[in-house]
Motif scaffolding. Structure first.
Motif, PDB file in Angstrom:
ATOM      1  N   ILE A 268      30.862  35.289  24.055  1.00  0.00           N
ATOM      2  CA  ILE A 268      31.117  34.057  24.804  1.00  0.00           C
ATOM      3  C   ILE A 268      32.489  33.518  24.440  1.00  0.00           C
ATOM      4  O   ILE A 268      32.838  33.401  23.257  1.00  0.00           O
ATOM      5  N   HIS A 269      33.288  33.193  25.454  1.00  0.00           N
ATOM      6  CA  HIS A 269      34.608  32.579  25.255  1.00  0.00           C
ATOM      7  C   HIS A 269      34.536  31.173  25.840  1.00  0.00           C
ATOM      8  O   HIS A 269      34.580  31.003  27.063  1.00  0.00           O
ATOM      9  N   GLN A 270      34.395  30.171  24.990  1.00  0.00           N
ATOM     10  CA  GLN A 270      34.269  28.792  25.464  1.00  0.00           C
ATOM     11  C   GLN A 270      35.641  28.184  25.664  1.00  0.00           C
ATOM     12  O   GLN A 270      36.506  28.256  24.783  1.00  0.00           O
ATOM     13  N   GLY A 271      35.833  27.578  26.823  1.00  0.00           N
ATOM     14  CA  GLY A 271      37.106  26.936  27.117  1.00  0.00           C
ATOM     15  C   GLY A 271      37.627  27.355  28.480  1.00  0.00           C
ATOM     16  O   GLY A 271      36.969  28.061  29.240  1.00  0.00           O
ATOM     17  N   ASP A 272      38.841  26.910  28.778  1.00  0.00           N
ATOM     18  CA  ASP A 272      39.498  27.187  30.051  1.00  0.00           C
ATOM     19  C   ASP A 272      39.842  28.676  30.127  1.00  0.00           C
ATOM     20  O   ASP A 272      40.588  29.193  29.295  1.00  0.00           O
ATOM     21  N   ASN A 273      39.322  29.363  31.149  1.00  0.00           N
ATOM     22  CA  ASN A 273      39.560  30.816  31.218  1.00  0.00           C
ATOM     23  C   ASN A 273      41.027  31.163  31.469  1.00  0.00           C
ATOM     24  O   ASN A 273      41.459  32.299  31.234  1.00  0.00           O
ATOM     25  N   ARG A 274      41.821  30.191  31.911  1.00  0.00           N
ATOM     26  CA  ARG A 274      43.248  30.448  32.111  1.00  0.00           C
ATOM     27  C   ARG A 274      43.971  30.646  30.778  1.00  0.00           C
ATOM     28  O   ARG A 274      45.087  31.163  30.734  1.00  0.00           O
ATOM     29  N   GLN A 275      43.322  30.184  29.685  1.00  0.00           N
ATOM     30  CA  GLN A 275      43.897  30.350  28.350  1.00  0.00           C
ATOM     31  C   GLN A 275      43.325  31.571  27.625  1.00  0.00           C
ATOM     32  O   GLN A 275      43.605  31.780  26.438  1.00  0.00           O
ATOM     33  N   LEU A 276      42.542  32.379  28.328  1.00  0.00           N
ATOM     34  CA  LEU A 276      41.893  33.528  27.713  1.00  0.00           C
ATOM     35  C   LEU A 276      42.937  34.525  27.193  1.00  0.00           C
ATOM     36  O   LEU A 276      43.890  34.871  27.897  1.00  0.00           O
ATOM     37  N   GLN A 277      42.741  34.990  25.964  1.00  0.00           N
ATOM     38  CA  GLN A 277      43.707  35.890  25.338  1.00  0.00           C
ATOM     39  C   GLN A 277      43.396  37.364  25.571  1.00  0.00           C
ATOM     40  O   GLN A 277      44.183  38.234  25.179  1.00  0.00           O
ATOM     41  N   LEU A 278      42.268  37.678  26.166  1.00  0.00           N
ATOM     42  CA  LEU A 278      41.919  39.079  26.420  1.00  0.00           C
ATOM     43  C   LEU A 278      42.906  39.723  27.396  1.00  0.00           C
ATOM     44  O   LEU A 278      43.390  39.084  28.326  1.00  0.00           O
ATOM     45  N   ARG A 279      43.169  41.007  27.193  1.00  0.00           N
ATOM     46  CA  ARG A 279      44.033  41.771  28.086  1.00  0.00           C
ATOM     47  C   ARG A 279      43.508  43.203  28.156  1.00  0.00           C
ATOM     48  O   ARG A 279      42.971  43.733  27.184  1.00  0.00           O
ATOM     49  N   ASP A 280      43.659  43.847  29.314  1.00  0.00           N
ATOM     50  CA  ASP A 280      43.492  45.296  29.426  1.00  0.00           C
ATOM     51  C   ASP A 280      42.135  45.777  28.888  1.00  0.00           C
ATOM     52  O   ASP A 280      42.061  46.758  28.170  1.00  0.00           O
ATOM     53  N   VAL A 281      41.045  45.083  29.270  1.00  0.00           N
ATOM     54  CA  VAL A 281      39.723  45.436  28.719  1.00  0.00           C
ATOM     55  C   VAL A 281      38.661  45.708  29.780  1.00  0.00           C
ATOM     56  O   VAL A 281      37.633  46.310  29.494  1.00  0.00           O
ATOM     57  N   ALA A 282      38.874  45.258  31.011  1.00  0.00           N
ATOM     58  CA  ALA A 282      37.772  45.169  31.973  1.00  0.00           C
ATOM     59  C   ALA A 282      37.735  46.316  32.977  1.00  0.00           C
ATOM     60  O   ALA A 282      38.754  46.703  33.559  1.00  0.00           O
ATOM     61  N   ASP A 283      36.536  46.848  33.170  1.00  0.00           N
ATOM     62  CA  ASP A 283      36.272  47.750  34.289  1.00  0.00           C
ATOM     63  C   ASP A 283      35.881  46.959  35.534  1.00  0.00           C
ATOM     64  O   ASP A 283      35.973  47.460  36.655  1.00  0.00           O
ATOM     65  N   ARG A 284      35.433  45.720  35.302  1.00  0.00           N
ATOM     66  CA  ARG A 284      34.919  44.897  36.390  1.00  0.00           C
ATOM     67  C   ARG A 284      35.083  43.434  35.990  1.00  0.00           C
ATOM     68  O   ARG A 284      34.813  43.056  34.846  1.00  0.00           O
ATOM     69  N   VAL A 285      35.531  42.591  36.941  1.00  0.00           N
ATOM     70  CA  VAL A 285      35.686  41.152  36.687  1.00  0.00           C
ATOM     71  C   VAL A 285      34.942  40.397  37.768  1.00  0.00           C
ATOM     72  O   VAL A 285      35.119  40.658  38.965  1.00  0.00           O
ATOM     73  N   ASN A 286      34.099  39.454  37.350  1.00  0.00           N
ATOM     74  CA  ASN A 286      33.342  38.615  38.282  1.00  0.00           C
ATOM     75  C   ASN A 286      34.011  37.250  38.370  1.00  0.00           C
ATOM     76  O   ASN A 286      34.186  36.562  37.355  1.00  0.00           O
ATOM     77  N   LEU A 287      34.396  36.846  39.578  1.00  0.00           N
ATOM     78  CA  LEU A 287      35.052  35.547  39.793  1.00  0.00           C
ATOM     79  C   LEU A 287      34.144  34.691  40.664  1.00  0.00           C
ATOM     80  O   LEU A 287      34.363  34.522  41.863  1.00  0.00           O
ATOM     81  N   GLY A 288      33.087  34.145  40.064  1.00  0.00           N
ATOM     82  CA  GLY A 288      32.026  33.480  40.811  1.00  0.00           C
ATOM     83  C   GLY A 288      32.199  31.990  40.963  1.00  0.00           C
ATOM     84  O   GLY A 288      31.260  31.236  40.724  1.00  0.00           O
ATOM     85  N   LEU A 289      33.385  31.547  41.376  1.00  0.00           N
ATOM     86  CA  LEU A 289      33.631  30.117  41.581  1.00  0.00           C
ATOM     87  C   LEU A 289      33.924  29.861  43.048  1.00  0.00           C
ATOM     88  O   LEU A 289      34.742  30.559  43.657  1.00  0.00           O
ATOM     89  N   ILE A 290      33.251  28.871  43.618  1.00  0.00           N
ATOM     90  CA  ILE A 290      33.559  28.416  44.967  1.00  0.00           C
ATOM     91  C   ILE A 290      33.938  26.934  44.911  1.00  0.00           C
ATOM     92  O   ILE A 290      33.536  26.241  43.988  1.00  0.00           O
ATOM     93  N   PRO A 291      34.739  26.444  45.816  1.00  0.00           N
ATOM     94  CA  PRO A 291      35.170  27.104  47.050  1.00  0.00           C
ATOM     95  C   PRO A 291      36.224  28.196  46.858  1.00  0.00           C
ATOM     96  O   PRO A 291      36.426  29.015  47.746  1.00  0.00           O
ATOM     97  N   SER A 292      36.907  28.229  45.701  1.00  0.00           N
ATOM     98  CA  SER A 292      37.919  29.254  45.507  1.00  0.00           C
ATOM     99  C   SER A 292      38.109  29.537  44.027  1.00  0.00           C
ATOM    100  O   SER A 292      38.068  28.623  43.194  1.00  0.00           O
ATOM    101  N   SER A 293      38.340  30.795  43.701  1.00  0.00           N
ATOM    102  CA  SER A 293      38.646  31.204  42.327  1.00  0.00           C
ATOM    103  C   SER A 293      40.101  31.653  42.201  1.00  0.00           C
ATOM    104  O   SER A 293      40.474  32.283  41.210  1.00  0.00           O
ATOM    105  N   GLU A 294      40.922  31.307  43.191  1.00  0.00           N
ATOM    106  CA  GLU A 294      42.273  31.858  43.257  1.00  0.00           C
ATOM    107  C   GLU A 294      43.115  31.517  42.032  1.00  0.00           C
ATOM    108  O   GLU A 294      43.986  32.297  41.649  1.00  0.00           O
TER     109      GLU A 294
END
Length: 396
Positions: A268-294
Motif C-alpha cells: 500500500i502506498h498512502q498519499g497522492d499518487n502523483r508523488q509515487l516514487q515507483l518506476r519501471d515495475v508494472a505489467d498492468r496499471v489500473n486507472l479507476g478514477l472518474i470522471p477522468s484519470s488524465e
C-alpha cells in the motif's frame, strides 16, 4: 421505454449478480426472475436503479446488458412484498400521531436501499418531509424491524473534500462498519467514511476474469480494494501496488487484504499518487478514477516496464452528442447508440495518441499503442457514459 427493465446475464453469473443487486436494493423483488429461450437469465430491476447501472445495452459487455422486456414478467404474491408491509406499518405509526398517509408522504417512502449485513443504507430522497421528525425514535425502530436489520443509515451528498467521502448519517445502531461480499471477495468498510461502488460489479467481474499470473499490477486509485482485490484473489496477480490517499479507505483496504488472505502480495502506498516514487515495475496499471484519470497518465507511463511495456486500464466519463428528435423511436435509439460508440472511439483514439506521446517523451523512444477493448460500464445520464479503455503499450 415500454416494458420492464431487466439485467440479462449468463446463467453462470445469475445467482451472484442477483445477490449483488438485491443487497443494493436494485432488484425488483415484486417480480419473478425469468429464464429466456436462449438460456440467459433476466433479473428484473427497479427503474430508479438505472442511474446506478447501465441504461443502454453495452456493445461489448461479456457480463450482462440492460434490456426492456415487453413480455410478461410475473409478479410475486403481494403478501411477500416488503415495501407493502413497510407502508402499512408506517401508516399505522402516522395514525398513532394523528397524521394520515397522504400521497405526498407515500412518495417520500424508500423505494430502494442498500443492504450491508445487518445495516440498511437508505437513499437521500426518502423521509425528507418534516412530519417524520415528530416520530424519529419510533420511525427508525419500525423501519429496521420491518426490513429485518439492527442498524439504519441514510445517504447524503458526497463530500467535495477530494476524498469523495459519503455524507452518511447513522440513524440507528452503535457503529458504522459493514461487511459486503462480491464474487467471493469480502469488503469491510465504514459506510460513513468510505464509498462502495455499487454500479461497478460488471467491471469487477471482468477484472476477476483476467489472467494476471506472474504480473505486477499498480492500482492508482485503490479505495477499499474495489479492483485491487479482484486482481489478487481471482486474476492471480503476482503483486499489486495499491495507491490511495484517503486514510479511512487505507484502513479498510488493510483489513480487506487481511480478510481475503492476500496481504503478503500487496504493497500500500498512502498519499497522492502523483508523488509515487515507483518506476519501471508494472505489467498492468489500473486507472479507476472518474470522471477522468488524465492527471495520472504521466504517472502510469512511468510505471510501465520500459523493456516490455504493458496494459493500461483507463476509466473515463465520455459525453456523447445529444440527438435531434426522430419520428421513429427505434431509429432514434439506433442512431443514439451509434453516436455513443463513435464518441467512445474518438476519446479512445485521443487517449492512445496522448499516451504514446507521453511514453515517447519519457523514454526518448517510439512506442506503439493498441486499443484492445472499450468496455461500457454504466451510464449516469442519457449522454454520459463510464467506459474503460484497455490500452496496450509496447516499445517499438
Amino acid at each position: 421505454m415500454d416494458g420492464v427493465p431487466c439485467l440479462r446475464v449468463p446463467s453462470c453469473h445469475a445467482q451472484e449478480l442477483k445477490s449483488s443487486l438485491q443487497s443494493r436494493g436494485f432488484l425488483d423483488r415484486n417480480l419473478c426472475i425469468v429464464k429466456d429461450v436462449d438460456g440467459t437469465v433476466l433479473l428484473p430491476i427497479l427503474q430508479s436503479s438505472l442511474v446506478h447501472l447501465d441504461v443502454q445495452s453495452p456493445a461489448n459487455s461479456s457480463i450482462g446488458e440492460i434490456v426492456w422486456r415487453k413480455g410478461p414478467v410475473q409478479p410475486k404474491k403481494a403478501r411477500g412484498r416488503t415495501g407493502g408491509k413497510l407502508e402499512k406499518i408506517l401508516e399505522e405509526l402516522l395514525e398513532s400521531h394523528g397524521e394520515v398517509l397522504t400521497e405526498e408522504l407515500r412518495r417520500d417512502l424508500p423505494r430502494s436501499f442498500q443492504r450491508h449485513g445487518d445495516l440498511i443504507l437508505l437513499g437521500d430522497s426518502c423521509f425528507t418531509l418534516p412530519v417524520w421528525k415528530k416520530m424519529e425514535d419510533q420511525l427508525w425502530s419500525a423501519v429496521s424491524s420491518t426490513l429485518g436489520v439492527k442498524r439504519l443509515a441514510k445517504m447524503g451528498r458526497i463530500s467535495q473534500t477530494g476524498f469523495r467521502s459519503p455524507a452518511v448519517t447513522m440513524l440507528l445502531g452503535e457503529h458504522s462498519w459493514v461487511t459486503h461480499v462480491d464474487n467471493g471477495i469480502r469488503y469491510d468498510f465504514d459506510v460513513t467514511k468510505c464509498m462502495f461502488s455499487a454500479g461497478n460489479i460488471t467491471e469487477k467481474l471482468r477484472v476477476a476474469a483476467l489472467d494476471c499470473t506472474g504480473e505486477t499490477v499498480v492500482d492508482l486509485y485503490a479505495g477499499i480494494g474495489y479492483f485491487t482485490l479482484p486482481y489478487l484473489v481471482h486474476a492471480k496477480a503476482s503483486h499489486v501496488h495499491a495507491c490511495e490517499w484517503n486514510p479511512h479507505a487505507v484502513e479498510a483496504l488493510q483489513k480487506n487484504l487481511q480478510a481475503n488472505g492476500v496481504s503478503e502480495r500487496c504493497t500500500i502506498h498512502q498519499g497522492d499518487n502523483r508523488q509515487l516514487q515507483l518506476r519501471d515495475v508494472a505489467d498492468r496499471v489500473n486507472l479507476g478514477l472518474i470522471p477522468s484519470s488524465e492527471e495520472a497518465w504521466p504517472v502510469a507511463c512511468r510505471l510501465l516496464k520500459k523493456k516490455t511495456g504493458g496494459i493500461l486500464h483507463i476509466h473515463h466519463n465520455v459525453t456523447s452528442p445529444s440527438q435531434t428528435a426522430a419520428a421513429d423511436e427505434a431509429v432514434q435509439r439506433v442512431s443514439g447508440k451509434k453516436a455513443d460508440k463513435e464518441a467512445w472511439q474518438a476519446w479512445a483514439n485521443h487517449a492512445a495518441n496522448r499516451i504514446a506521446s507521453l511514453l515517447r517523451d519519457l523514454t526518448s523512444a517510439a512506442w506503439l499503442t493498441n486499443i484492445q477493448h472499450i468496455e461500457h460500464v454504466k451510464s449516469y445520464a442519457p449522454h454520459v457514459h463510464h467506459i474503460v479503455l484497455d490500452l496496450e503499450c509496447r516499445p517499438s
